[in-house]
Design an enzyme around this catalytic site. Structure first.
Site: not given
Ligand code: G3P
Ligand code: CA
Length: 297
Positions: A47-48, A74, A76, A89, A156, A192
């Site tokens: 995540h990130r 991941e 964003d 993000h 995302e 996503q």
């Molecule tokens: O993309 C899954 C999760 O990352 C969604 O929340 O705010 O961390 O992008 P956020």
């Molecule tokens: Ca995300």
């Protein structure tokens, strides 16, 4: 989820579904009460990047995610004033750089002048590394050029209403690097978004893209058969806050033949509980910890 205009048909190609099925990335069938599935490959999404260890959405964070054997990086997306997709993000640069203001008001050249690492050293002195000082915000293309087409990306579309054309630009980049197909193990990308409109746009641009609908719940999550049916028309899975779901919800999603990837799961107890409930992967800032759990350590 708001009802939007129905798309014509669920047009994901048989080939894509077949390929995903063979890897356990997609449940075997939505018709069975409990879909049988090869759970040997539960997806570990960095995540990130490995953002519990390094400044989020930077090359070092993504690099650590790979070293810690995350299955997907991941990313964003935000978009600069001059139309370049960058990894960030927030809509504003304030939290994760030394700048201020909105990404949409920055040219790429101006974004590149920002320091995207020093904030992390200041906030987390115990994890600080001088190598993070002065690192730049990467563009999506730079991320793909760095990690190559062998890596897998979980991308995302953030704030698509702020960035008209971001879906077309994303597809242009994915096409340029031949990332829209699937390999023998699973899809190279998932797309996503919390925005159903953005996902439907991606689906209309390329019906073969595996899409994940993110859903924001304020209360404990519930989902109806009608919603699951609608989701199945364009998405291969859903993501939502891990703190909002229970086993019933997970099983409902699985029984509908959809993937379920909760976010953001950083402690072993919660990881174990979610795996017991039957999730098909999860987002974590600590892909190393999730791998320990997956390997029974
Ligand atoms: O993309 C899954 C999760 O990352 C969604 O929340 O705010 O961390 O992008 P956020
Ligand atoms: Ca995300």
């Amino acid at each position: 989820m708001k009802r939007k205009k129905k798309i014509a048909a669920f047009t994901m190609s048989i080939a894509l579904v077949g390929s995903l099925l063979s890897t356990g990335a997609v449940p075997a069938s939505g018709n069975e009460k409990t879909p049988s599935m090869n759970t040997s490959k539960l997806l570990n999404v960095a995540h990130r990047g490995a953002s519990g260890h390094a400044p989020e959405h930077t090359i070092p964070s993504y690099q650590l995610g790979e070293e810690m054997k995350g299955d997907y990086i991941e990313v964003d997306l935000q978009m600069t004033k001059d139309g370049t997709l960058i990894a960030m993000h927030d809509e504003s640069v304030d939290r994760t750089t030394n700048g201020t203001g909105l990404v949409k008001d920055y040219t790429l050249e101006q974004i590149k002048e920002l320091d995207a690492g020093s904030w992390f050293n200041e906030k987390y002195p115990e994890k600080a590394d001088s190598a993070y000082e002065g690192i730049q915000v990467p563009t999506l293309e730079e991320v793909i050029q760095t990690f190559g087409t062998g890596a897998r990306y979980y991308i995302e579309t953030k704030s698509p209403d702020v960035y008209p054309g971001m879906e077309e630009e994303l597809l242009r980049v994915l096409n340029k690097y031949h990332l829209t197909g699937v390999n023998e193990r699973s899809s190279k990308v998932f797309i996503q978004s919390f925005s159903q409109e953005s996902l439907l746009k991606m689906h209309n641009l390329n019906p073969n893209l595996p899409l994940i609908q993110l859903i924001s719940y304020k209360e404990p999550a519930t989902i109806s058969e009608e919603e699951l049916q609608e989701l199945s028309e364009y998405a291969v899975g859903v993501g939502m806050s891990a703190s909002k779901i229970d086993e019933t919800y997970v099983q409902q999603v699985r029984n509908a033949g959809l993937l379920i990837h909760p976010y953001t799961v950083n402690d072993k107890e919660q990881m174990t509980r979610l795996l017991d409930w039957g999730v098909t992967g999860m987002f974590t800032n600590y892909p190393d910890v999730l791998n320990d759990v997956l390997h029974g350590k």
